[in-house]
Design a protein around this motif. Structure first.
Motif, PDB file in Angstrom:
ATOM      1  N   SER A 207       0.829  -1.214   0.000  1.00 15.89           N
ATOM      2  CA  SER A 207       0.000   0.000   0.000  1.00 15.89           C
ATOM      3  C   SER A 207       0.864   1.264   0.000  1.00 15.89           C
ATOM      4  O   SER A 207       0.395   2.333  -0.390  1.00 15.89           O
ATOM      5  CB  SER A 207      -0.934   0.013   1.217  1.00 15.89           C
ATOM      6  N   LYS A 208       2.119   1.155   0.427  1.00 13.71           N
ATOM      7  CA  LYS A 208       2.998   2.326   0.497  1.00 13.71           C
ATOM      8  C   LYS A 208       3.867   2.484  -0.761  1.00 13.71           C
ATOM      9  O   LYS A 208       4.639   3.441  -0.857  1.00 13.71           O
ATOM     10  CB  LYS A 208       3.925   2.212   1.718  1.00 13.71           C
ATOM     11  N   ALA A 209       3.781   1.529  -1.698  1.00  7.53           N
ATOM     12  CA  ALA A 209       4.711   1.520  -2.836  1.00  7.53           C
ATOM     13  C   ALA A 209       4.633   2.808  -3.664  1.00  7.53           C
ATOM     14  O   ALA A 209       5.662   3.416  -3.983  1.00  7.53           O
ATOM     15  CB  ALA A 209       4.448   0.303  -3.717  1.00  7.53           C
ATOM     16  N   ALA A 210       3.422   3.237  -3.990  1.00  7.96           N
ATOM     17  CA  ALA A 210       3.284   4.400  -4.878  1.00  7.96           C
ATOM     18  C   ALA A 210       3.785   5.672  -4.206  1.00  7.96           C
ATOM     19  O   ALA A 210       4.529   6.459  -4.815  1.00  7.96           O
ATOM     20  CB  ALA A 210       1.820   4.550  -5.287  1.00  7.96           C
ATOM     21  N   ALA A 215       7.877   9.955  -3.078  1.00  9.11           N
ATOM     22  CA  ALA A 215       8.643  10.685  -2.051  1.00  9.11           C
ATOM     23  C   ALA A 215      10.133  10.684  -2.367  1.00  9.11           C
ATOM     24  O   ALA A 215      10.836  11.660  -2.090  1.00  9.11           O
ATOM     25  CB  ALA A 215       8.394  10.066  -0.680  1.00  9.11           C
ATOM     26  N   LEU A 216      10.609   9.600  -2.956  1.00  9.45           N
ATOM     27  CA  LEU A 216      12.056   9.499  -3.190  1.00  9.45           C
ATOM     28  C   LEU A 216      12.479   9.978  -4.563  1.00  9.45           C
ATOM     29  O   LEU A 216      13.644  10.318  -4.776  1.00  9.45           O
ATOM     30  CB  LEU A 216      12.517   8.042  -2.997  1.00  9.45           C
ATOM     31  N   GLN A 217      11.543  10.007  -5.511  1.00  5.58           N
ATOM     32  CA  GLN A 217      11.953  10.290  -6.887  1.00  5.58           C
ATOM     33  C   GLN A 217      11.452  11.604  -7.457  1.00  5.58           C
ATOM     34  O   GLN A 217      12.016  12.110  -8.405  1.00  5.58           O
ATOM     35  CB  GLN A 217      11.522   9.141  -7.807  1.00  5.58           C
ATOM     36  N   GLU A 218      10.391  12.162  -6.875  1.00  6.39           N
ATOM     37  CA  GLU A 218       9.921  13.447  -7.410  1.00  6.39           C
ATOM     38  C   GLU A 218      10.713  14.575  -6.772  1.00  6.39           C
ATOM     39  O   GLU A 218      11.212  14.427  -5.652  1.00  6.39           O
ATOM     40  CB  GLU A 218       8.420  13.609  -7.143  1.00  6.39           C
ATOM     41  N   PRO A 219      10.834  15.704  -7.440  1.00  3.54           N
ATOM     42  CA  PRO A 219      11.530  16.826  -6.813  1.00  3.54           C
ATOM     43  C   PRO A 219      10.808  17.192  -5.515  1.00  3.54           C
ATOM     44  O   PRO A 219       9.582  17.206  -5.481  1.00  3.54           O
ATOM     45  CB  PRO A 219      11.389  17.954  -7.845  1.00  3.54           C
ATOM     46  N   PRO A 220      11.562  17.470  -4.430  1.00  2.00           N
ATOM     47  CA  PRO A 220      10.925  17.779  -3.154  1.00  2.00           C
ATOM     48  C   PRO A 220       9.896  18.899  -3.294  1.00  2.00           C
ATOM     49  O   PRO A 220      10.143  19.900  -3.961  1.00  2.00           O
ATOM     50  CB  PRO A 220      12.101  18.227  -2.288  1.00  2.00           C
ATOM     51  N   CYS A 221       8.733  18.711  -2.657  1.00  2.00           N
ATOM     52  CA  CYS A 221       7.649  19.683  -2.786  1.00  2.00           C
ATOM     53  C   CYS A 221       6.712  19.586  -1.575  1.00  2.00           C
ATOM     54  O   CYS A 221       6.644  18.544  -0.921  1.00  2.00           O
ATOM     55  CB  CYS A 221       6.866  19.413  -4.075  1.00  2.00           C
ATOM     56  N   PRO A 222       5.983  20.672  -1.262  1.00  3.32           N
ATOM     57  CA  PRO A 222       5.097  20.692  -0.096  1.00  3.32           C
ATOM     58  C   PRO A 222       3.990  19.634  -0.156  1.00  3.32           C
ATOM     59  O   PRO A 222       3.506  19.194   0.881  1.00  3.32           O
ATOM     60  CB  PRO A 222       4.479  22.100  -0.136  1.00  3.32           C
ATOM     61  N   GLU A 223       3.604  19.217  -1.373  1.00  2.00           N
ATOM     62  CA  GLU A 223       2.494  18.267  -1.502  1.00  2.00           C
ATOM     63  C   GLU A 223       2.886  16.863  -1.015  1.00  2.00           C
ATOM     64  O   GLU A 223       2.022  16.028  -0.755  1.00  2.00           O
ATOM     65  CB  GLU A 223       2.009  18.191  -2.955  1.00  2.00           C
ATOM     66  N   ILE A 224       4.188  16.580  -0.963  1.00  2.00           N
ATOM     67  CA  ILE A 224       4.654  15.286  -0.445  1.00  2.00           C
ATOM     68  C   ILE A 224       5.682  15.597   0.648  1.00  2.00           C
ATOM     69  O   ILE A 224       6.887  15.680   0.387  1.00  2.00           O
ATOM     70  CB  ILE A 224       5.315  14.421  -1.549  1.00  2.00           C
ATOM     71  N   PRO A 225       5.187  15.793   1.892  1.00  2.00           N
ATOM     72  CA  PRO A 225       6.116  16.210   2.959  1.00  2.00           C
ATOM     73  C   PRO A 225       7.359  15.317   3.075  1.00  2.00           C
ATOM     74  O   PRO A 225       8.464  15.805   3.319  1.00  2.00           O
ATOM     75  CB  PRO A 225       5.232  16.153   4.207  1.00  2.00           C
ATOM     76  N   ALA A 226       7.204  14.002   2.868  1.00  2.00           N
ATOM     77  CA  ALA A 226       8.362  13.094   2.997  1.00  2.00           C
ATOM     78  C   ALA A 226       9.426  13.366   1.932  1.00  2.00           C
ATOM     79  O   ALA A 226      10.583  12.982   2.100  1.00  2.00           O
ATOM     80  CB  ALA A 226       7.898  11.643   2.903  1.00  2.00           C
ATOM     81  N   SER A 227       9.039  14.034   0.848  1.00  2.00           N
ATOM     82  CA  SER A 227      10.031  14.285  -0.218  1.00  2.00           C
ATOM     83  C   SER A 227      11.140  15.213   0.264  1.00  2.00           C
ATOM     84  O   SER A 227      12.254  15.177  -0.266  1.00  2.00           O
ATOM     85  CB  SER A 227       9.354  14.860  -1.469  1.00  2.00           C
ATOM     86  N   TRP A 228      10.864  16.046   1.310  1.00  2.00           N
ATOM     87  CA  TRP A 228      11.916  16.938   1.842  1.00  2.00           C
ATOM     88  C   TRP A 228      13.061  16.144   2.428  1.00  2.00           C
ATOM     89  O   TRP A 228      14.180  16.659   2.567  1.00  2.00           O
ATOM     90  CB  TRP A 228      11.338  17.880   2.908  1.00  2.00           C
ATOM     91  N   LEU A 229      12.808  14.878   2.758  1.00  2.00           N
ATOM     92  CA  LEU A 229      13.876  14.051   3.347  1.00  2.00           C
ATOM     93  C   LEU A 229      15.034  13.871   2.369  1.00  2.00           C
ATOM     94  O   LEU A 229      16.165  13.603   2.776  1.00  2.00           O
ATOM     95  CB  LEU A 229      13.333  12.677   3.768  1.00  2.00           C
ATOM     96  N   GLN A 230      14.750  13.998   1.081  1.00  2.00           N
ATOM     97  CA  GLN A 230      15.823  13.869   0.076  1.00  2.00           C
ATOM     98  C   GLN A 230      16.951  14.858   0.340  1.00  2.00           C
ATOM     99  O   GLN A 230      18.091  14.638  -0.062  1.00  2.00           O
ATOM    100  CB  GLN A 230      15.285  14.120  -1.334  1.00  2.00           C
ATOM    101  N   HIS A 231      16.634  15.976   1.021  1.00  2.00           N
ATOM    102  CA  HIS A 231      17.656  16.992   1.301  1.00  2.00           C
ATOM    103  C   HIS A 231      18.595  16.593   2.436  1.00  2.00           C
ATOM    104  O   HIS A 231      19.591  17.262   2.667  1.00  2.00           O
ATOM    105  CB  HIS A 231      16.988  18.320   1.693  1.00  2.00           C
TER     106      HIS A 231
END
Ligand code: GLP
Length: 255
Positions: A207-210, A215-231
């Protein structure tokens, strides 16, 4: 970012527990950042098991030095409510490890002024030196802690309103009724999370795959809070095959 792909949730839990115990031993002066949720149940079970296999002197030392700050708590739920994160942590860690309540800290869900409680909790974490290793799960809408989208990378510890998606995701503990899930929560912000020395993101299940892939591959953005972790310079993702399905078989980065 380091990515550790393991066969199943049990292997993920064992690897995560190892890292938590290592962090307690290597950096006893820095508090751990801990998380709740179904993903963490096997992680804490593995931690209890691994701790029990250490020598008695090591076990004593880890217990004596223990200090952890949880990410979040529901507003309106107290320690005696079994659905509170305080009760979850008491059952998973504090009681079985014989720790004192002041060694396993969470925001006070019953505080009269939740916004002031969030400021107090964030300040207490800063006084304790900030998180050494931060354990994180992943919400289906990309939240970490209770940082709901949209969320900036600078958001501090605060009280916020939970999204309908999160109340639905967490309804299981509330008799399946999303309306019974508290409307608000206090959460550490991305600011405190990103200030941790290391981050360990633990993700299991198809259920978490998508959302993991985004979160790991899109450019970090507010719509996916976990994406900031890439920084973060020391981010480790430990996930099982089911959660990595889209990642390993997909067409590659979506940028
Ligand atoms: C909850 C918590 C998060 C947790 C996430 C995933 O709402 N606030 O810290 O990581 O949702 O939960 P689960 O592991 O049950 O899927």
């Amino acid at each position: 970012m380091q990515l550790l792909a393991l066969a199943d949730a049990q292997a993920v839990a064992a690897a995560a527990a190892e890292r938590l115990l290592q962090a307690r031993q290597a950096q006893p002066q820095r508090p751990l950042g801990l998380a709740t949720g179904r993903t963490m149940v096997p992680v804490y079970a593995a931690l209890r098991q691994q701790l029990g296999r250490l020598g008695s002197q090591q076990q004593r030392q880890i217990r004596a030095d223990w200090l952890s700050f949880n990410l979040d708590e529901y507003v309106g739920l107290g320690p005696h409510d079994p659905r509170s994160f305080k009760a979850f942590m008491a059952g998973q860690l504090q009681a079985p490890l014989g720790l004192r309540p002041e060694q396993v800290l969470l925001p006070d869900g019953l505080a009269a002024d939740p916004q002031a409680e969030a400021r107090r909790y964030g300040a207490a974490l800063a006084v304790a030196g900030g998180v050494g290793l931060q354990l994180l799960g992943l919400g289906l809408n990309g939240h970490v802690g209770f940082n709901e989208p949209p969320c900036s990378a600078e958001a501090p510890c605060r009280c916020l309103t939970l999204s309908a998606a999160t109340r639905t995701q967490n309804a299981g503990a509330f008799g399946g009724d999303p309306e019974a899930v508290p409307a608000q929560a206090i959460t550490l912000g991305l600011a405190e999370i990103l200030a941790a020395g290391q981050i360990l993101l633990v993700v299991t299940g198809a259920s978490k795959a998508a959302i993991l892939k985004r979160a790991l591959q899109e450019p970090p953005c507010p719509e996916i809070p976990a994406s900031w972790l890439q920084h973060h310079p020391r981010l480790e993702v430990v996930a099982d095959q089911a959660a990595l399905g889209a990642f390993l078989q997909g067409p590659g980065p979506c940028r």
